[in-house]
Scaffold this motif. Structure first.
Motif, PDB file in Angstrom:
ATOM      1  N   GLU A 138       0.826  -1.211   0.000  1.00  0.00           N
ATOM      2  CA  GLU A 138       0.000   0.000   0.000  1.00  0.00           C
ATOM      3  C   GLU A 138       0.857   1.257   0.000  1.00  0.00           C
ATOM      4  O   GLU A 138       0.550   2.238  -0.694  1.00  0.00           O
ATOM      5  CB  GLU A 138      -0.922   0.001   1.217  1.00  0.00           C
ATOM      6  CG  GLU A 138      -1.803   1.235   1.342  1.00  0.00           C
ATOM      7  CD  GLU A 138      -2.588   1.279   2.624  1.00  0.00           C
ATOM      8  OE1 GLU A 138      -3.157   2.346   2.926  1.00  0.00           O
ATOM      9  OE2 GLU A 138      -2.621   0.261   3.345  1.00  0.00           O
ATOM     10  N   LEU A 139       1.939   1.244   0.768  1.00  0.00           N
ATOM     11  CA  LEU A 139       2.786   2.428   0.891  1.00  0.00           C
ATOM     12  C   LEU A 139       3.593   2.722  -0.369  1.00  0.00           C
ATOM     13  O   LEU A 139       3.838   3.879  -0.703  1.00  0.00           O
ATOM     14  CB  LEU A 139       3.757   2.263   2.053  1.00  0.00           C
ATOM     15  CG  LEU A 139       3.263   2.581   3.456  1.00  0.00           C
ATOM     16  CD1 LEU A 139       4.344   2.260   4.467  1.00  0.00           C
ATOM     17  CD2 LEU A 139       2.869   4.052   3.557  1.00  0.00           C
ATOM     18  N   LEU A 140       4.018   1.685  -1.063  1.00  0.00           N
ATOM     19  CA  LEU A 140       4.908   1.872  -2.207  1.00  0.00           C
ATOM     20  C   LEU A 140       4.274   2.732  -3.300  1.00  0.00           C
ATOM     21  O   LEU A 140       3.081   2.618  -3.585  1.00  0.00           O
ATOM     22  CB  LEU A 140       5.288   0.521  -2.806  1.00  0.00           C
ATOM     23  CG  LEU A 140       6.425  -0.256  -2.145  1.00  0.00           C
ATOM     24  CD1 LEU A 140       6.460  -1.677  -2.683  1.00  0.00           C
ATOM     25  CD2 LEU A 140       7.773   0.434  -2.355  1.00  0.00           C
ATOM     26  N   ALA A 141       5.101   3.545  -3.926  1.00  0.00           N
ATOM     27  CA  ALA A 141       4.668   4.260  -5.119  1.00  0.00           C
ATOM     28  C   ALA A 141       4.439   3.257  -6.244  1.00  0.00           C
ATOM     29  O   ALA A 141       5.017   2.171  -6.245  1.00  0.00           O
ATOM     30  CB  ALA A 141       5.742   5.263  -5.530  1.00  0.00           C
ATOM     31  N   PRO A 142       3.593   3.585  -7.226  1.00  0.00           N
ATOM     32  CA  PRO A 142       3.443   2.706  -8.392  1.00  0.00           C
ATOM     33  C   PRO A 142       4.807   2.416  -9.023  1.00  0.00           C
ATOM     34  O   PRO A 142       5.630   3.312  -9.186  1.00  0.00           O
ATOM     35  CB  PRO A 142       2.555   3.522  -9.333  1.00  0.00           C
ATOM     36  CG  PRO A 142       1.757   4.404  -8.419  1.00  0.00           C
ATOM     37  CD  PRO A 142       2.707   4.767  -7.307  1.00  0.00           C
ATOM     38  N   GLY A 143       5.042   1.149  -9.334  1.00  0.00           N
ATOM     39  CA  GLY A 143       6.340   0.747  -9.862  1.00  0.00           C
ATOM     40  C   GLY A 143       7.396   0.555  -8.798  1.00  0.00           C
ATOM     41  O   GLY A 143       8.552   0.245  -9.120  1.00  0.00           O
ATOM     42  N   GLY A 144       7.016   0.741  -7.523  1.00  0.00           N
ATOM     43  CA  GLY A 144       7.965   0.603  -6.425  1.00  0.00           C
ATOM     44  C   GLY A 144       8.354  -0.838  -6.154  1.00  0.00           C
ATOM     45  O   GLY A 144       7.715  -1.784  -6.611  1.00  0.00           O
ATOM     46  N   VAL A 145       9.441  -1.002  -5.386  1.00  0.00           N
ATOM     47  CA  VAL A 145      10.054  -2.311  -5.165  1.00  0.00           C
ATOM     48  C   VAL A 145      10.097  -2.621  -3.672  1.00  0.00           C
ATOM     49  O   VAL A 145      10.539  -1.789  -2.864  1.00  0.00           O
ATOM     50  CB  VAL A 145      11.492  -2.347  -5.722  1.00  0.00           C
ATOM     51  CG1 VAL A 145      12.124  -3.718  -5.482  1.00  0.00           C
ATOM     52  CG2 VAL A 145      11.498  -2.012  -7.206  1.00  0.00           C
ATOM     53  N   LEU A 146       9.648  -3.820  -3.309  1.00  0.00           N
ATOM     54  CA  LEU A 146       9.821  -4.350  -1.961  1.00  0.00           C
ATOM     55  C   LEU A 146      10.928  -5.392  -2.006  1.00  0.00           C
ATOM     56  O   LEU A 146      10.888  -6.321  -2.826  1.00  0.00           O
ATOM     57  CB  LEU A 146       8.524  -4.994  -1.471  1.00  0.00           C
ATOM     58  CG  LEU A 146       8.603  -5.750  -0.134  1.00  0.00           C
ATOM     59  CD1 LEU A 146       8.945  -4.810   1.017  1.00  0.00           C
ATOM     60  CD2 LEU A 146       7.307  -6.501   0.142  1.00  0.00           C
TER      61      LEU A 146
END
Length: 232
Positions: A138-146
């Motif tokens: 939920e927190l990640l920006a679109p295209g973000g990586v965990l």
């Protein structure tokens, strides 16, 4: 000395003790940084949940000069050590002590491009693990990586026994006594709760991540990356 965090290592001794316990500790962190640079080279906001004493972000600072780093950990004692390690770093921000599942309580408008969770989610049971991964998504920006690193469960009882034997031999090679090693290995599935690599990959896919893969596996530690779909 009683531990002041979920690991078996007191925060004041962590930097030494963890290297006697976790194989390839520095190498794993270097590889996390290499994957981060490949998967999101233009990262401007990076959140490290379960940051411990801040070692990963200390290593990341020189290679990511345009990045703002946000750190938190459930343990106040660990955060004290991270504050000491990163004192004076203008690109570093600390949140109050919080678990991954409750990150939204303190993150406000922060929308990271990278979230790292290194050796922290295996301390929570299934329901909270699901909530932790969902909160990161939920927190990640679109295209973000965990990027997640955890102790993982081998697929069979024989595999568990072999992996723990191998891990115990490593620890004794680093000077830990057989008694200390035996106590540490008893923590498996009692103080931390590993799941298989397959279960990890399935959880990341089920959460909504588009691209999911394994990038590291040694002893019983494994590393995964998961990419959130771009907006639209």
């Amino acid at each position: 000395m009683t531990s002041d965090n979920t690991t078996p290592h007191h925060a004041s001794k962590y930097n030494t003790s963890v290297r006697q316990t976790i194989p390839h500790y520095e190498a794993r962190h270097r590889e996390i940084l290499e994957w981060a640079a490949v998967l999101h080279p233009d990262v401007t906001c990076w959140l490290d949940t379960g940051c411990g004493t801040g070692y990963l972000i200390e290593q990341a600072l020189p290679g990511f000069p345009q990045t703002h780093f946000v750190l938190t950990d459930p343990s106040e004692a660990m955060l004290v050590r991270a504050h000491e390690r990163l004192a004076g770093e203008s690109r570093v921000q600390f949140l109050p002590p919080v678990t991954s599942a409750d990150l939204r309580r303190y993150t406000g408008e922060i929308q990271p491009h990278i979230i790292t969770a290194v050796l922290c989610h295996h301390y929570v049971r299934s329901e909270e693990r699901v909530a932790s991964v969902a909160a990161c998504y939920e927190l990640l920006a679109p295209g973000g990586v965990l990027i997640v690193v955890e102790n993982c469960a081998p697929r069979s009882e024989a595999g568990v026994a072999a992996a723990l034997e191998c891990w115990g031999r490593f620890q004794m090679s680093q000077g830990r006594s057989p008694e200390v090693v035996a106590d540490h290995l008893k923590r498996y599935d009692s103080a931390y709760f590993p799941i298989t690599v397959d279960a990890h990959l399935a959880l990341l896919h089920a959460t909504g991540f588009q691209t999911v893969d394994l990038f590291w596996y040694t002893y019983i530690q494994a590393g995964f990356y998961a990419i959130k779909p771009d907006a639209g």
